[in-house]
Write a protein that holds these residues in place. Structure first.
Motif, PDB file in Angstrom:
ATOM      1  N   TYR A 130      65.149  25.206 -24.428  1.00  0.00           N
ATOM      2  CA  TYR A 130      63.707  25.378 -24.618  1.00  0.00           C
ATOM      3  C   TYR A 130      62.946  24.357 -23.780  1.00  0.00           C
ATOM      4  O   TYR A 130      61.956  24.686 -23.117  1.00  0.00           O
ATOM      5  N   HIS A 131      63.438  23.145 -23.800  1.00  0.00           N
ATOM      6  CA  HIS A 131      62.793  22.094 -23.014  1.00  0.00           C
ATOM      7  C   HIS A 131      62.746  22.478 -21.527  1.00  0.00           C
ATOM      8  O   HIS A 131      61.724  22.303 -20.860  1.00  0.00           O
ATOM      9  N   ALA A 132      63.854  23.038 -21.037  1.00  0.00           N
ATOM     10  CA  ALA A 132      63.893  23.448 -19.625  1.00  0.00           C
ATOM     11  C   ALA A 132      62.958  24.638 -19.386  1.00  0.00           C
ATOM     12  O   ALA A 132      62.275  24.707 -18.364  1.00  0.00           O
ATOM     13  N   GLU A 133      62.895  25.549 -20.351  1.00  0.00           N
ATOM     14  CA  GLU A 133      62.108  26.773 -20.206  1.00  0.00           C
ATOM     15  C   GLU A 133      60.603  26.505 -20.098  1.00  0.00           C
ATOM     16  O   GLU A 133      59.893  27.216 -19.395  1.00  0.00           O
ATOM     17  N   VAL A 134      60.118  25.499 -20.813  1.00  0.00           N
ATOM     18  CA  VAL A 134      58.667  25.252 -20.821  1.00  0.00           C
ATOM     19  C   VAL A 134      58.176  24.553 -19.557  1.00  0.00           C
ATOM     20  O   VAL A 134      56.968  24.502 -19.314  1.00  0.00           O
ATOM     21  N   GLN A 135      59.090  24.027 -18.756  1.00  0.00           N
ATOM     22  CA  GLN A 135      58.668  23.379 -17.516  1.00  0.00           C
ATOM     23  C   GLN A 135      58.136  24.456 -16.576  1.00  0.00           C
ATOM     24  O   GLN A 135      58.780  25.488 -16.422  1.00  0.00           O
ATOM     25  N   PRO A 136      56.968  24.243 -15.953  1.00  0.00           N
ATOM     26  CA  PRO A 136      56.360  25.311 -15.150  1.00  0.00           C
ATOM     27  C   PRO A 136      57.273  25.844 -14.051  1.00  0.00           C
ATOM     28  O   PRO A 136      57.325  27.044 -13.811  1.00  0.00           O
ATOM     29  N   GLN A 137      58.042  24.982 -13.436  1.00  0.00           N
ATOM     30  CA  GLN A 137      58.898  25.479 -12.352  1.00  0.00           C
ATOM     31  C   GLN A 137      60.016  26.360 -12.897  1.00  0.00           C
ATOM     32  O   GLN A 137      60.439  27.304 -12.245  1.00  0.00           O
ATOM     33  N   ALA A 138      60.430  26.135 -14.153  1.00  0.00           N
ATOM     34  CA  ALA A 138      61.498  26.953 -14.755  1.00  0.00           C
ATOM     35  C   ALA A 138      61.011  28.381 -14.945  1.00  0.00           C
ATOM     36  O   ALA A 138      61.700  29.329 -14.611  1.00  0.00           O
ATOM     37  N   ALA A 139      59.774  28.501 -15.451  1.00  0.00           N
ATOM     38  CA  ALA A 139      59.212  29.840 -15.693  1.00  0.00           C
ATOM     39  C   ALA A 139      59.096  30.585 -14.359  1.00  0.00           C
ATOM     40  O   ALA A 139      59.420  31.769 -14.257  1.00  0.00           O
ATOM     41  N   ALA A 140      58.663  29.873 -13.300  1.00  0.00           N
ATOM     42  CA  ALA A 140      58.504  30.506 -11.983  1.00  0.00           C
ATOM     43  C   ALA A 140      59.854  30.951 -11.440  1.00  0.00           C
ATOM     44  O   ALA A 140      59.957  32.026 -10.850  1.00  0.00           O
ATOM     45  N   LYS A 141      60.878  30.147 -11.685  1.00  0.00           N
ATOM     46  CA  LYS A 141      62.227  30.476 -11.199  1.00  0.00           C
ATOM     47  C   LYS A 141      62.720  31.779 -11.816  1.00  0.00           C
ATOM     48  O   LYS A 141      63.241  32.648 -11.139  1.00  0.00           O
ATOM     49  N   VAL A 142      62.533  31.906 -13.140  1.00  0.00           N
ATOM     50  CA  VAL A 142      62.989  33.101 -13.839  1.00  0.00           C
ATOM     51  C   VAL A 142      62.225  34.322 -13.305  1.00  0.00           C
ATOM     52  O   VAL A 142      62.810  35.368 -13.014  1.00  0.00           O
ATOM     53  N   ALA A 143      60.905  34.159 -13.084  1.00  0.00           N
ATOM     54  CA  ALA A 143      60.088  35.278 -12.573  1.00  0.00           C
ATOM     55  C   ALA A 143      60.575  35.695 -11.189  1.00  0.00           C
ATOM     56  O   ALA A 143      60.722  36.886 -10.896  1.00  0.00           O
TER      57      ALA A 143
END
Ligand code: PMP
Length: 300
Positions: free
Chosen positions: A284-297
């Protein structure tokens, strides 16, 4: 009190379409929202300057108002743009964001058919501490005396101010007894949620969580279910009876503020902080980082 009261912080608040100085974001004492709880709100977190799942929060804000029978006079695009501009103007990077909508003062009685709808958005610094070692102790929960109401007696899918009356009472009682929070059952006596967070349990490598049929289906809850499934864990949404807690090995709460917080005790029941809880906390901690969300997208 160690910090300044919230009405004395500095900066600006977006209020009915404009940015106003923090001290000027006031409402009259004869506001329907105050007397009759005709008020809905959101709790959002910005990480690295971006609100995590802003679209979902704004959608829920609109839905909450609509469930209470009113329409917020600003569309999602306007609300999202105002939120982003607020963070920029306030120079906030890691922050809590609180939009609140309420019925105004034109009528002061149970009926408020013609009252103006107001919307304000405030934000303040909320550092994103991630100290897994501290959280791994787990928090202690009392059993709340109040229960989540039957959907036939309250608009339970709305994040409505009025529904928090029993949460504050339950949390205060828990704090008086030295607990961090309280677990609420629902009107049927099934396990529901904590006073401001959803609850999960683990047994034999499987994750169990109550079906959100009379309480908030949290945005964090849904995020954590996705993260767990991505890891290949089985997630079972079902009715959970309180005496099943004797058999569960681990427990954690999820919420925008709580993130993923392990629980060590609920009343007479105790839990270990296991590897699955720890993994989901880190995911969850990794997921909330803005770059993590962009990576998944980007990965589709
Ligand atoms: N239940 C209640 C009563 C809450 O106040 C919250 C926090 N908004 C949650 C659950 C978790 O919701 P979310 O993950 O969307 O923050």
């Amino acid at each position: 009190m160690a910090h300044l009261p919230f009405d004395q912080l500095e900066g600006e608040i977006w209020y009915d379409g404009a940015f106003v100085p923090w001290a000027d974001a006031k409402l009259h004492v004869l506001s329907h929202g105050l007397h009759y709880a005709s008020s809905v709100f959101e709790g959002e977190r910005a990480y690295g300057g971006e609100v995590f799942k802003l679209d979902e929060h704004t959608q829920r804000l609109h839905d909450s108002a609509s469930i209470l029978g009113f329409e917020i006079p600003y569309d999602a695009e306007t609300i999202n743009a105002a939120t982003r501009e607020l963070l920029t103007r306030m120079k906030l990077v890691d922050a809590y964001v609180r939009p609140v909508a309420w019925r105004g003062s034109e009528m002061m009685g149970v009926s408020a058919q013609h009252n103006t709808i107001h919307l304000a958005i405030a934000a303040w610094e909320w550092p994103s501490y991630f100290k897994p070692e501290e959280r791994l102790k787990g928090i202690r929960l009392d059993m709340a005396k109040y229960r989540r109401p039957d959907p036939a007696t309250a608009p339970c899918r709305s994040k409505a101010a009025g529904l928090y009356m029993i949460c504050t009472l339950s949390k205060h009682e828990a704090e008086r007894q030295g607990y961090a929070d309280a677990l609420m059952l629902d009107w049927r006596g099934q396990v529901a949620e904590a006073t401001g967070a959803n609850v999960f349990f683990i047994k034999d490598g499987k994750i169990h969580t109550p079906t959100p049929d009379c309480f908030l289906d949290g945005i964090t809850r849904r995020t954590v279910i996705d993260l767990a499934k991505r890891r290949g864990f089985e997630v079972i949404e079902r009715a959970i009876q309180p005496d099943e807690m004797a058999e569960f090995e681990a427990c954690f709460l999820t919420g925008t503020a709580a993130e993923v917080t392990p629980v060590s005790e609920i009343g007479p029941y105790s839990f270990q902080v296991d590897a699955i809880s720890r993994t989901l906390m880190e995911d969850y901690h990794a997921e909330v980082q803005p770059q993590a969300a962009a990576k998944v997208a980007a990965a589709g």
